[in-house]
Design an enzyme around this catalytic site. Structure first.
Site, PDB file in Angstrom:
ATOM      1  N   ASN A  35     -28.589 -73.885 -27.703  1.00 57.35           N
ATOM      2  CA  ASN A  35     -28.247 -72.511 -27.327  1.00 57.35           C
ATOM      3  C   ASN A  35     -26.901 -72.560 -26.620  1.00 57.35           C
ATOM      4  O   ASN A  35     -26.823 -72.967 -25.471  1.00 57.35           O
ATOM      5  CB  ASN A  35     -29.346 -71.964 -26.396  1.00 57.35           C
ATOM      6  CG  ASN A  35     -28.997 -70.602 -25.824  1.00 57.35           C
ATOM      7  OD1 ASN A  35     -28.051 -69.956 -26.268  1.00 57.35           O
ATOM      8  ND2 ASN A  35     -29.770 -70.166 -24.824  1.00 57.35           N
TER       9      ASN A  35
ATOM     10  N   LYS B 101     -25.063 -70.163 -25.680  1.00 56.15           N
ATOM     11  CA  LYS B 101     -24.837 -69.019 -24.776  1.00 56.15           C
ATOM     12  C   LYS B 101     -23.440 -68.440 -25.050  1.00 56.15           C
ATOM     13  O   LYS B 101     -23.018 -68.396 -26.194  1.00 56.15           O
ATOM     14  CB  LYS B 101     -25.039 -69.458 -23.333  1.00 56.15           C
ATOM     15  CG  LYS B 101     -26.397 -70.162 -23.156  1.00 56.15           C
ATOM     16  CD  LYS B 101     -26.781 -70.391 -21.749  1.00 56.15           C
ATOM     17  CE  LYS B 101     -28.159 -71.046 -21.710  1.00 56.15           C
ATOM     18  NZ  LYS B 101     -28.670 -71.232 -20.375  1.00 56.15           N
TER      19      LYS B 101
ATOM     20  N   HIS C  97     -34.773 -64.510 -24.262  1.00 58.19           N
ATOM     21  CA  HIS C  97     -34.274 -65.536 -23.331  1.00 58.19           C
ATOM     22  C   HIS C  97     -34.273 -64.957 -21.916  1.00 58.19           C
ATOM     23  O   HIS C  97     -34.018 -63.774 -21.727  1.00 58.19           O
ATOM     24  CB  HIS C  97     -32.868 -65.971 -23.749  1.00 58.19           C
ATOM     25  CG  HIS C  97     -32.407 -67.169 -22.992  1.00 58.19           C
ATOM     26  ND1 HIS C  97     -31.912 -67.075 -21.708  1.00 58.19           N
ATOM     27  CD2 HIS C  97     -32.417 -68.489 -23.302  1.00 58.19           C
ATOM     28  CE1 HIS C  97     -31.625 -68.293 -21.276  1.00 58.19           C
ATOM     29  NE2 HIS C  97     -31.923 -69.171 -22.220  1.00 58.19           N
TER      30      HIS C  97
ATOM     31  N   GLU D 262     -32.174 -65.073 -19.662  1.00 58.18           N
ATOM     32  CA  GLU D 262     -30.913 -64.427 -19.268  1.00 58.18           C
ATOM     33  C   GLU D 262     -30.837 -63.010 -19.818  1.00 58.18           C
ATOM     34  O   GLU D 262     -30.076 -62.186 -19.305  1.00 58.18           O
ATOM     35  CB  GLU D 262     -29.723 -65.294 -19.731  1.00 58.18           C
ATOM     36  CG  GLU D 262     -29.591 -66.512 -18.828  1.00 58.18           C
ATOM     37  CD  GLU D 262     -28.983 -67.737 -19.489  1.00 58.18           C
ATOM     38  OE1 GLU D 262     -28.350 -67.607 -20.545  1.00 58.18           O
ATOM     39  OE2 GLU D 262     -29.163 -68.835 -18.931  1.00 58.18           O
TER      40      GLU D 262
ATOM     41  N   GLU E  77     -39.508 -71.840 -21.079  1.00 59.86           N
ATOM     42  CA  GLU E  77     -38.304 -72.074 -20.285  1.00 59.86           C
ATOM     43  C   GLU E  77     -38.506 -71.519 -18.879  1.00 59.86           C
ATOM     44  O   GLU E  77     -38.261 -70.328 -18.635  1.00 59.86           O
ATOM     45  CB  GLU E  77     -37.106 -71.379 -20.935  1.00 59.86           C
ATOM     46  CG  GLU E  77     -36.773 -71.898 -22.316  1.00 59.86           C
ATOM     47  CD  GLU E  77     -35.280 -71.767 -22.597  1.00 59.86           C
ATOM     48  OE1 GLU E  77     -34.668 -72.777 -22.915  1.00 59.86           O
ATOM     49  OE2 GLU E  77     -34.749 -70.667 -22.471  1.00 59.86           O
TER      50      GLU E  77
ATOM     51  N   GLY F 232     -30.235 -74.114 -16.452  1.00 67.10           N
ATOM     52  CA  GLY F 232     -28.866 -74.249 -15.940  1.00 67.10           C
ATOM     53  C   GLY F 232     -28.794 -74.724 -14.503  1.00 67.10           C
ATOM     54  O   GLY F 232     -27.737 -74.628 -13.875  1.00 67.10           O
TER      55      GLY F 232
ATOM     56  N   SER G 266     -32.573 -77.365 -18.461  1.00 69.94           N
ATOM     57  CA  SER G 266     -31.917 -78.586 -17.968  1.00 69.94           C
ATOM     58  C   SER G 266     -32.332 -79.843 -18.729  1.00 69.94           C
ATOM     59  O   SER G 266     -32.384 -80.928 -18.147  1.00 69.94           O
ATOM     60  CB  SER G 266     -32.150 -78.750 -16.462  1.00 69.94           C
ATOM     61  OG  SER G 266     -31.561 -77.679 -15.755  1.00 69.94           O
TER      62      SER G 266
END
Ligand code: PGA
Length: 257
Positions: A15, A17, A101, A103, A173, A179, A219
Site C-alpha cells: 500500500n 498510500k 483503510h 486512514e 490492521e 506507520g 509496521s
C-alpha cells in the site's frame, strides 16, 4: 476470479498510500518486478495512488504481480467530483482494491456502512476487495478489540453469500500499529484473526472463516515478517512503509513464500 484465487491464498500487498508519482512508481514497480519474478508461492499486489496506476500496470506487465487501488466510490458513475469507480479501476488494470483503510475510516470519516457499500460495489465490478479492519489504541486498552472487529466485519459481510465472501481478503490492521513502528505480536495478530474468522462463520456461514485470506498490516518489515508468517492464522501482509523500497518489500514477499 476463482480461477486464480484458491482457498486462502498467501498474499503480500504493498500500500503505497500518497507516495510516488507515475514515473517514480513505474521505476519502483520495475525494481520490485525484477526481484519478485518467478516466485509463485505467494501472490503479490501493488497498490499505487490513482495517477500512477496505469504506469505501474505497464511496468508490471508479464511480471505476475497484481495491480490494486487504495479506494473507490460505491456508485458506478455520476456526479462525484474527485472520486473513481470500480469499473474505472478495472479498466485501468486493477485486480484488487483496498477498502476501509483506517486512514480513510478515521481520517476521512468513512463509516462501517460506507465500507459495506464499497465492498458490494467492488464485487459488482469484479475487483478483489482487501477489507481493512482494526481497533484504535484506546479501544484495545479499553478491552474492546473483539467488539470492534466483530462490528466492522459484521457490517461489511452481512448478507453476502459464502461463495462471494470467499473471493475477498481481510486485512487486520490495528490502528496503533500503522506507520508507528509498533507491530502487533504474532499472538495478538493470531488472536484477532481468530475473532475475524469466527465472525465470518457466524455472519456468512460456517466454514467461511477458514477460507478467507487474512492479512496482518501495521509496521510489517523484513525483520518482523517471518514471525508473523509463522502463525497459521496469518496468510500474508498489507505493507505500507516497507513497500516503498524494493529490497525490503521483496524480503517480506520472500518470507511469505
Ligand atoms: P505501515 O502501513 O506498514 O506503514 O504501518 C500499513 C498500512 O497502512 O496498510
Amino acid at each position: 476470479m476463482s480461477e486464480i484465487w484458491p482457498r486462502r491464498p498467501r498474499l503480500v500487498a504493498g500500500n503505497w498510500k500518497m507516495h510516488r508519482t507515475s514515473a517514480e512508481g513505474a521505476a519502483l514497480s520495475g525494481e520490485i518486478a525484477a526481484l519478485v519474478r518467478g516466485q509463485k508461492a505467494c501472490a503479490v499486489a501493488l497498490c499505487p495512488p490513482f495517477p500512477a496506476i496505469e504506469a505501474v500496470g505497464r511496468s508490471l506487465r508479464d511480471s505476475g504481480i497484481h495491480l490494486g487501488a487504495q479506494n473507490m466510490h460505491p456508485e458506478p458513475q455520476g456526479a462525484f467530483t474527485g472520486e473513481v469507480s470500480g469499473s474505472m479501476l478495472r479498466g485501468a488494470g486493477c485486480r484488487f482494491v483496498i477498502l476501509g483503510h483506517s486512514e480513510r475510516r478515521h481520517g476521512m470519516g468513512e463509516t462501517d456502512d460506507v465500507v459495506a457499500r464499497k465492498l458490494r460495489a467492488a464485487l459488482r465490478d469484479g475487483l478483489t476487495a482487501i477489507v481493512c479492519v482494526g481497533e484504535t489504541l484506546s479501544e484495545r486498552e479499553g478491552g474492546q478489540t473483539a467488539e470492534v472487529l466483530v462490528r466492522q466485519v459484521r457490517t461489511a459481510y452481512d448478507g453476502l453469500p459464502p461463495g462471494t465472501a470467499r473471493q475477498t481478503v481481510i486485512a487486520y490492521e490495528p490502528v496503533w500499529a500503522i506507520g508507528t513502528g509498533r507491530v502487533a505480536t504474532p499472538e495478538q495478530a493470531s488472536e484477532a484473526h481468530r475473532v475475524i474468522r469466527a465472525t465470518l462463520d457466524r455472519v456468512v456461514g460456517a466454514g467461511t472463516g477458514a477460507e478467507v485470506a487474512l492479512l496482518y498490516g501495521g509496521s510489517v518489515n523484513p525483520g518482523n515478517a517471518p514471525a508473523l508468517f509463522a502463525e497459521d492464522e496469518v496468510d500474508g501482509a498489507l505493507v505500507g512503509g516497507a513497500s516503498l523500497e524494493a529490497a525490503s518489500f521483496w524480503r517480506i514477499v520472500a518470507a511469505a513464500s
